[in-house]
Design an enzyme around this catalytic site. Structure first.
Site, PDB file in Angstrom:
ATOM      1  N   ASP A  99      -1.458 -10.262  -7.592  1.00  0.00           N
ATOM      2  CA  ASP A  99      -0.598  -9.083  -7.746  1.00  0.00           C
ATOM      3  C   ASP A  99       0.319  -9.323  -8.955  1.00  0.00           C
ATOM      4  OD1 ASP A  99       0.484  -6.935  -5.107  1.00  0.00           O
ATOM      5  OD2 ASP A  99       0.934  -6.732  -7.251  1.00  0.00           O
ATOM      6  N   ASP A 200       1.297  -3.820 -10.284  1.00  0.00           N
ATOM      7  CA  ASP A 200       2.350  -3.104  -9.568  1.00  0.00           C
ATOM      8  C   ASP A 200       3.001  -2.048 -10.469  1.00  0.00           C
ATOM      9  OD1 ASP A 200       3.941  -3.209  -7.066  1.00  0.00           O
ATOM     10  OD2 ASP A 200       5.582  -3.556  -8.470  1.00  0.00           O
ATOM     11  N   GLU A 242      -1.621   0.252 -10.233  1.00  0.00           N
ATOM     12  CA  GLU A 242      -1.008   1.130  -9.246  1.00  0.00           C
ATOM     13  C   GLU A 242      -0.281   2.216 -10.012  1.00  0.00           C
ATOM     14  OE1 GLU A 242       2.600   0.042  -7.399  1.00  0.00           O
ATOM     15  OE2 GLU A 242       2.187   1.092  -5.538  1.00  0.00           O
ATOM     16  N   HIS A 315      -0.025  -2.116   1.895  1.00  0.00           N
ATOM     17  CA  HIS A 315       1.175  -2.653   2.549  1.00  0.00           C
ATOM     18  C   HIS A 315       2.364  -1.695   2.475  1.00  0.00           C
ATOM     19  CE1 HIS A 315       1.526  -3.320  -1.665  1.00  0.00           C
ATOM     20  NE2 HIS A 315       2.804  -3.571  -1.508  1.00  0.00           N
ATOM     21  N   ASP A 316       2.182  -0.575   1.757  1.00  0.00           N
ATOM     22  CA  ASP A 316       3.270   0.420   1.641  1.00  0.00           C
ATOM     23  C   ASP A 316       2.999   1.666   2.485  1.00  0.00           C
ATOM     24  OD1 ASP A 316       3.452  -0.079  -1.948  1.00  0.00           O
ATOM     25  OD2 ASP A 316       4.618  -1.039  -0.350  1.00  0.00           O
TER      26      ASP A 316
END
Ligand code: TEU
Ligand code: CA
Length: 543
Positions: A99, A200, A242, A315-316
């Site tokens: 990540d 990210d 993302e 995870h969000d």
């Protein structure tokens, strides 16, 4: 058409390390825990793990606030553990996708510690500093986790910019030194033999806060092309950005191979469909299935010179079977399988989020004291101050809060679901006694084996990877039906999104026997007139 890239026929599994597997009884997942579960992931058949951040971090945002990109968070283990994970995964033909969180660092990163010392410090312009305007914040940009995006620094009398928490100062990407430092760090990880990066909020790196521009700034694609050239170009790595605001048009800009930027992006157009118009994610509205169908199909046919990612969860996000399916005892398995078949038969790279493959569900809380996530806690404070009812705020958190995805992975029906021998850092969902990996592996009809079949099918079917996507329009509004075909084969996929029955009349298909996947295990289906059962879904090989 043979595979150009491994990531076009592989399925990626996302691990949130804090909640995956604890190995030393401190109640926090860790890298040795992940290593101990690689055979399980090999069994599932996935080709890569997207590993949420494991770098040194004060954990304001559970690792998305990095204080040292080239060292490992002590709770998760050591760099030796990380080297071992890369090695052990590679032995199982599983690549590790790291990540990359470079829109911002932690305020405890040495660059920011230096930058804060004085306006003359050589690291000052690694971040975005502005003088007050009329004694106040330079403008009214808001931070994602509440409050102003500008934080006043007494020491220098200036504000610094942070789109997330004030402990996550945004890096100044216009500064070539910042970019070169990031290339250097990326190459440190590439030299370790990782398989790629998930990037990210990468659409924010070209931001120009003075002009109130945060996403899709004018230099965004220049920076990505510069990154590509200086780091992963020519190394056949998976790079997925993302990009919350992506549209098919700019998604192609990111993923068109001729542009040498990224492999693909995560776009979220489907993921905001249950958000009230002009509201935040907490302002709820029911999902309109017809809208979801339109969005999913639009993306399938829009990237002529690009590549799609396919996901429901991360995870969000709340867990899909609770969010848009039916997590009741009667329909949880059926609807979870329906989501799997509907998504994984589409064109693009599918992502499975830990626990999705066993149909893990949301975990409703009663009080804010049970909540960990900074985003939910800050929203609670903000909305309470605005006079919202506590019960209404807690309801929003139960429907959309990020903790729903972060309850520990449920491995078996023992204490703490086998996640830890100690006390888990975040509550374990009480339904672990029925919903767990051990039970799933022992039940040939479990959701796990539907995922395993889909992963395997993609590995072995060029039609599934490259075939055209064609919508079948003559179906009920809440039924998805599409075809994937190439010169050799043709698959027909159907998914009933309703708890009610729906009538399917596709006389051109008639009686079908080659049902490769189905959540009701039908052996023969007469499509000329077929009554779809609640959440019924199947994939038929027609040719
Ligand atoms: O998320 C980007 C982001 O904008 C999300 O925080 C989203 O707005 C919010 O969760 C609503 O669902 C990335 C990471 O995935 C997230 O975990 C981090 O908190 C965030 O960036 C900051 O690094
Ligand atoms: Ca641990």
């Amino acid at each position: 058409k043979n595979n150009e890239h491994w990531w076009q026929s592989a399925v990626v599994y996302q691990i949130y390390p804090r909640s995956f597997q604890d190995s030393n009884g401190d109640g926090i997942g860790d890298i040795q825990g992940i290593i101990s579960r690689l055979d399980y992931l090999k069994n599932l058949g996935i080709g890569a793990i997207w590993l949420s951040p494991v770098y040194k971090s004060p954990n304001t945002d559970n690792g998305y606030d990095i204080s040292d990109y080239q060292d490992i968070m002590p709770e998760f283990g050591t760099m030796q553990d990380m080297n071992q994970l890369i090695f052990e995964a590679k032995k199982r033909q599983i690549r590790i996708v790291m990540d990359l969180v470079v829109n911002h660092t932690s305020d405890e990163h040495k660059w920011f510690v230096e930058a804060k010392k004085s306006k003359e410090n050589p690291y000052r312009d690694f971040y975005i500093w502005r003088d007050p305007v009329n004694g106040k914040e330079p403008n009214d940009l808001r931070a994602s986790f509440g409050g102003s995006a500008w934080k006043f620094d007494e020491n220098s009398g200036q504000y610094y910019f942070h789109l997330f928490s004030e402990k996550q100062p945004d890096l100044n990407w216009e500064n070539k030194q910042v970019r070169n430092s990031i290339w250097k760090m990326m190459n440190f990880w590439i030299d370790k033999g990782i398989g790629g990066f998930r990037m990210d909020v990468i659409d924010l790196i070209g931001k120009q806060p003075d002009k109130m521009i945060t996403a899709n700034g004018p230099h965004l694609h220049d920076y990505l092309q510069e990154m590509n050239t200086n780091t992963f170009s020519g190394k056949d790595m998976l790079t997925v950005g993302e990009t919350w605001g992506a549209t098919p048009k700019n998604a192609e800009l990111y993923s068109n191979p001729e542009r040498h930027e990224l492999s693909m992006v995560f776009q979220f157009e489907h993921s905001v469909l249950d958000q009230a118009q002009d509201g935040e994610k907490w302002d709820l509205k029911p999902l309109c299935v017809a809208e979801l169908k339109k969005v999913l199909y639009k993306w399938q046919i829009s990237l002529k010179h690009g590549w799609n990612s396919l996901f429901w969860n991360n995870h969000d996000l709340p867990r899909i079977v609770s969010r848009w399916g039916n997590d009741s005892k009667e329909y949880r398995v059926k609807s979870a399988k329906m989501f799997a078949i509907l998504l994984h038969m589409m064109k693009g790279t599918p992502y499975i989020y830990q626990g999705e493959e066993i149909g893990m569900t949301n975990y409703p809380v009663k009080d804010i004291s049970e909540v960990d996530d900074i985003e939910s806690i800050n929203m609670y404070k903000e909305r309470k101050a605005k006079g919202y009812e506590k019960s209404e705020i807690i309801h929003s958190i139960n429907v959309k809060g990020r903790d729903n995805a972060r309850t520990p992975m449920q491995w078996n029906n023992k204490k703490e679901a086998g996640f830890t021998t100690g006390k888990a850092w975040l509550h374990v969902n009480p339904n672990y006694s029925q919903i767990n990996v051990k039970q799933a592996l022992e039940d040939p009809d479990s959701i796990f084996y539907t995922y395993k079949k889909l992963v395997n099918l993609r590995k072995n079917s060029k039609t599934l990877v490259w075939g055209d996507f064609i919508e079948i329009k003559k179906v009920p509004e809440n039924v998805f039906a599409y075809v994937r075909e190439d010169v050799d084969h043709k698959f027909l996929v159907v998914a009933n999104f309703d708890q009610e029955k729906n009538q399917l009349n596709l006389p051109e298909y008639g009686i079908q026997k080659n049902i490769i996947l189905g959540n009701y295990n039908e052996k023969i289906i007469d499509l000329s007139s077929y009554e779809l059962k609640p959440y019924e879904s199947f994939a038929i090989q027609v040719k």
